[in-house]
Design an enzyme around this catalytic site. Structure first.
Site, PDB file in Angstrom:
ATOM      1  N   ARG A 167      -8.515 -26.549 -37.857  1.00  0.00           N
ATOM      2  CA  ARG A 167      -7.842 -27.668 -37.178  1.00  0.00           C
ATOM      3  C   ARG A 167      -8.793 -28.845 -36.937  1.00  0.00           C
ATOM      4  O   ARG A 167      -8.663 -29.584 -35.962  1.00  0.00           O
ATOM      5  CB  ARG A 167      -7.214 -27.196 -35.866  1.00  0.00           C
ATOM      6  CG  ARG A 167      -6.166 -26.105 -36.059  1.00  0.00           C
ATOM      7  CD  ARG A 167      -5.571 -25.646 -34.735  1.00  0.00           C
ATOM      8  NE  ARG A 167      -4.799 -26.700 -34.095  1.00  0.00           N
ATOM      9  CZ  ARG A 167      -3.534 -26.986 -34.355  1.00  0.00           C
ATOM     10  NH1 ARG A 167      -2.883 -26.313 -35.285  1.00  0.00           N
ATOM     11  NH2 ARG A 167      -2.907 -27.949 -33.723  1.00  0.00           N
TER      12      ARG A 167
ATOM     13  N   SER B  86       0.992 -28.314 -40.837  1.00  0.00           N
ATOM     14  CA  SER B  86       0.359 -29.185 -41.833  1.00  0.00           C
ATOM     15  C   SER B  86       1.025 -28.971 -43.191  1.00  0.00           C
ATOM     16  O   SER B  86       1.618 -27.935 -43.455  1.00  0.00           O
ATOM     17  CB  SER B  86      -1.139 -28.889 -41.931  1.00  0.00           C
ATOM     18  OG  SER B  86      -1.793 -29.191 -40.709  1.00  0.00           O
TER      19      SER B  86
ATOM     20  N   LEU C  68      -3.936 -24.158 -44.556  1.00  0.00           N
ATOM     21  CA  LEU C  68      -3.294 -25.264 -43.853  1.00  0.00           C
ATOM     22  C   LEU C  68      -2.480 -24.628 -42.736  1.00  0.00           C
ATOM     23  O   LEU C  68      -1.808 -23.619 -42.963  1.00  0.00           O
ATOM     24  CB  LEU C  68      -2.378 -26.057 -44.788  1.00  0.00           C
ATOM     25  CG  LEU C  68      -3.055 -26.963 -45.816  1.00  0.00           C
ATOM     26  CD1 LEU C  68      -2.024 -27.533 -46.786  1.00  0.00           C
ATOM     27  CD2 LEU C  68      -3.824 -28.095 -45.144  1.00  0.00           C
ATOM     28  N   ASP C  69      -2.540 -25.194 -41.543  1.00  0.00           N
ATOM     29  CA  ASP C  69      -1.849 -24.557 -40.425  1.00  0.00           C
ATOM     30  C   ASP C  69      -0.339 -24.757 -40.517  1.00  0.00           C
ATOM     31  O   ASP C  69       0.173 -25.435 -41.419  1.00  0.00           O
ATOM     32  CB  ASP C  69      -2.403 -25.024 -39.078  1.00  0.00           C
ATOM     33  CG  ASP C  69      -2.221 -26.511 -38.824  1.00  0.00           C
ATOM     34  OD1 ASP C  69      -1.195 -27.065 -39.261  1.00  0.00           O
ATOM     35  OD2 ASP C  69      -3.094 -27.118 -38.174  1.00  0.00           O
ATOM     36  N   LEU C  70       0.374 -24.156 -39.603  1.00  0.00           N
ATOM     37  CA  LEU C  70       1.835 -24.100 -39.639  1.00  0.00           C
ATOM     38  C   LEU C  70       2.486 -25.459 -39.845  1.00  0.00           C
ATOM     39  O   LEU C  70       3.405 -25.616 -40.651  1.00  0.00           O
ATOM     40  CB  LEU C  70       2.353 -23.462 -38.338  1.00  0.00           C
ATOM     41  CG  LEU C  70       3.868 -23.343 -38.188  1.00  0.00           C
ATOM     42  CD1 LEU C  70       4.429 -22.302 -39.155  1.00  0.00           C
ATOM     43  CD2 LEU C  70       4.238 -22.982 -36.743  1.00  0.00           C
TER      44      LEU C  70
END
Length: 249
Positions: free
Chosen positions: A197, A116, A112-114
């Protein structure tokens, strides 16, 4: 140096062994071997095709590596502001720095990105992590997205057949408008590929700017009511029921 001609007739390949032991992913294990950081019985390896058995002494950076422990999986409610990596070159806080100290070394199933948040699966079995990330498993990842902009269900239905964004092809996406009053819309999104993403890029392509993204499930595993930062182990019985042959055994 141990060479590819010095392989065992049985056992498993060293990269897979390291992944199953929770050291790292199989791909990262191959990098460790290429860098000369892996030894078997005191010899530096030069190939990931080398096979090991339970009798062999394996070391990574001089640290002994034991046989793979029983497979374990945890649910983690990732908060925003953490990156899903063991080390971040930019010095940002990572998921793994914020896990309880009693957990063994674990690997995330996907990322999961920063910015999220939501459900992130963690496991001590790198081979299992690799298998659960494959789109061929057909496991659905479900999200709730809050996005700035106005959209209709008809526009969201356009994503069912997949879409190409900046040369990248994304597969079928099931998107449902939960509510769209005001400047922001809440949308439930289900995907099976999990490309980098993906949700943000696809919704951006139809004029929506995602400002909050929560993963609520990954395959059969749910976020439920877990608080941000909470970690809960999935019982072994549930793993056997849900994973079946996906355990990499």
């Amino acid at each position: 140096m141990a060479t590819s001609s010095e392989r065992f007739s049985d056992g498993e390949r060293i990269a897979k062994f390291l992944a199953r032991a929770g050291v790292c992913s199989r791909r990262d294990a191959e990098r460790l071997i290429a860098d000369g950081r892996v030894k078997v019985n005191g010899k530096v390896l030069d190939t990931p095709a080398f096979k090991v058995s339970e009798k062999d002494k394996v070391q990574v950076d001089g640290r002994p590596i034991g046989a793979a422990a029983p497979t374990r999986v945890w649910r983690y409610h990732k908060p925003t502001g953490l990156v899903t990596t063991h080390r971040d070159p930019a010095g940002r806080p990572t998921v793994f720095e914020h896990l309880p100290p009693e957990l063994p070394r674990v690997i995330s199933v996907g990322r999961l990105d920063l910015t999220s948040e939501g459900l992130l699966l963690l496991t001590n079995d790198g081979e299992l992590a690799r298998k659960l990330e494959l789109p061929s498993n057909g496991w659905v990842r479900r999200y709730r997205a809050r996005a700035y902009g106005r959209v209709t269900q008809e526009e969201l239905d356009y994503l069912r057949d997949g879409v190409t964004v900046e040369g990248v092809r994304y597969g079928a996406i099931d998107a449902k408008l939960e509510r769209g009053a005001g400047a922001n819309a809440w949308i439930s999104v289900a995907i099976t590929e999990g490309k980098n993403r993906e949700v943000r890029r696809v919704l951006d392509a139809i004029g929506l700017k995602v400002n909050r993204l929560i993963r609520v499930s990954y395959g059969p595993f749910q976020l439920g009511t877990m608080e941000p930062g909470a970690v809960e182990e999935i019982p072994a019985k549930v793993l056997r029921e849900q994973l079946g042959q996906k355990r990499g055994e």
